[in-house]
Design an enzyme around this catalytic site. Structure first.
Site: not given
Ligand code: PLP
Length: 390
Positions: A130, A211, A213, A246
């Site tokens: 990401w 991670d 998510a 999400k």
């Molecule tokens: C791989 C991944 N990690 C972490 C996040 C963290 O998202 P947020 O900070 O909006 O909770 C996302 C959001 O798109 C993601 O795709």
């Protein structure tokens, strides 16, 4: 002081979003967006969230600060959701959780914790990963290296190349892993691969930073936590960044958590230094849902509906593509998990899809499957066929 600063070039995804909004064509398709969309193309407030939020507003008696670690009831609820009620790491109090503003906040807290413990640490991330991992982790002074991960030939994981690269890492190297629904490729590790990776991580004494998510949006709330649960049960140290953006649809409420073993006081110190206190609202909603049997059941149903919509679209789009682009195999889309896939076309083709057919995706051809709708699957497949034909 600031005249010497150069302006930063805006993120290309913002340009893509603006171009999509400005496009008047009613057939336009937005596959560039990073959030869940329903069949009407909306990112709705979940019904369980609405109900928990109303109850919260009715009973909340103060807006006074929460502590730097956040809401302890939320932290416990998240531990239970991620690890399960009976997980050994929870029962023996090996896991410690700090509330964070979203998964990004949790990733940053984790990065700061690593830097505090070992300032020269290298964090090894998948190729690709990401895009935000880079600024979030390197922003705290950590250096990033890459390990092989995605295999464009199969749409799956190059597991042998991945493990060969990790096998060469020195003890205490940090390896960032995606719990499920790998962003941007949709290619996940199987349970057998998680087990093999566990043996490697143990043998090489690596530190996994997981991670998470998309719990619930891949195969299920339990199945998507398989790797995290296994690693937390078997390893002395694991770092985990959890996002509620999400699976609770709470994006802008910035709700997440960072968990680690026995490093609570350091995490709290770091949180105090960066945030002072986390925002409360999203975490209070999540706790309200998870602590109430009826709301929890309703929420689980909504997560399942999101998951089934995505996986249904994956199968249906493969069917349409098979019919309209028989010369190319897109079946990998149906074997992948979560919202994202690499469509596997080149930048010129991405731009042609945008210019001629009003189909928007990022230049690297990452598509958000949830951006598709049943009624435009055929349009999308026909447009792809025309672009592939050149
Ligand atoms: C791989 C991944 N990690 C972490 C996040 C963290 O998202 P947020 O900070 O909006 O909770 C996302 C959001 O798109 C993601 O795709």
């Amino acid at each position: 002081m600031f005249e010497r600063l150069e302006s930063v070039i805006p993120d290309p995804i913002l340009g893509l979003m603006a171009a999509f909004r400005a496009d008047p064509d009613p057939r336009k398709v937005d596959l560039g967006v990073g959030v869940y969309r329903d069949d009407r193309g909306e990112t709705p407030v979940l019904e369980a969230v609405r109900r928990a939020e109303s109850a919260l507003l009715a009973r909340q008696s103060t807006k006074s600060y929460v502590g730097s670690a956040g809401n302890p009831a939320f932290n416990e609820a998240i531990e239970r959701l991620v690890l399960g009620d009976e997980h050994e790491a929870r029962l023996t109090a090996r896991v410690r959780t700090v509330q964070a503003p979203g998964g990004c906040g949790a990733l940053r807290l984790g990065a700061e914790l690593i830097r505090t413990a070992s300032p020269d640490s290298l964090v090894h991330v998948s190729t690709p990963t990401w895009a935000n991992h880079s600024p979030l982790l390197s922003g705290s002074g950590l250096r990033l290296e890459r390990y092989p991960y995605f295999d464009p030939a199969t749409g799956g994981v190059q597991f042998d190349a991945m493990t060969a690269a990790l096998e060469r890492l020195p003890a205490r190297a940090v390896v960032l892993l995606h719990a499920s629904c790998h962003n941007p490729t949709g290619a996940d590790l199987s349970p057998a691969q998680w087990r093999e990776l566990l043996a490697l991580v143990k043998r090489r004494q690596l530190l996994p930073f997981i991670d998470m998510a998309y719990q619930g949006l891949g195969t299920g709330l339990e199945a998507d936590a398989f790797g995290v649960r296994l690693f937390c049960a078997e390893l002395p140290e694991v770092l985990c960044a959890v996002s509620c953006s999400k699976n609770f649809g709470l994006y802008r409420e910035r709700t997440g958590a960072a968990g680690a073993d026995a490093t609570f006081s350091q995490l709290v110190r770091i949180a105090r230094g960066i945030l002072s206190m986390p925002p409360d609202h999203g975490a209070a909603i999540v706790h309200g849902i998870l602590a109430d049997a009826a709301l929890r059941t309703a929420w689980q149903g909504e997560v399942a509906a999101m998951r089934q919509r995505i996986s249904g679209l994956r199968h249906e789009v493969v069917k349409q593509l098979r019919e309209h682009c028989p010369q190319r195999d897109f079946s990998f889309i149906a074997t992948q998990c979560g919202m994202f896939s690499f469509f596997g076309i080149d930048t010129a083709q991405v731009r042609e899809l945008r210019a001629r057919h009003h189909v928007y995706m990022t230049d690297d051809s990452r598509i958000n499957i949830a951006g598709l709708r049943r009624e435009n699957l055929e349009y999308f497949a026909r447009a792809t066929a025309q672009v592939l034909a050149g």
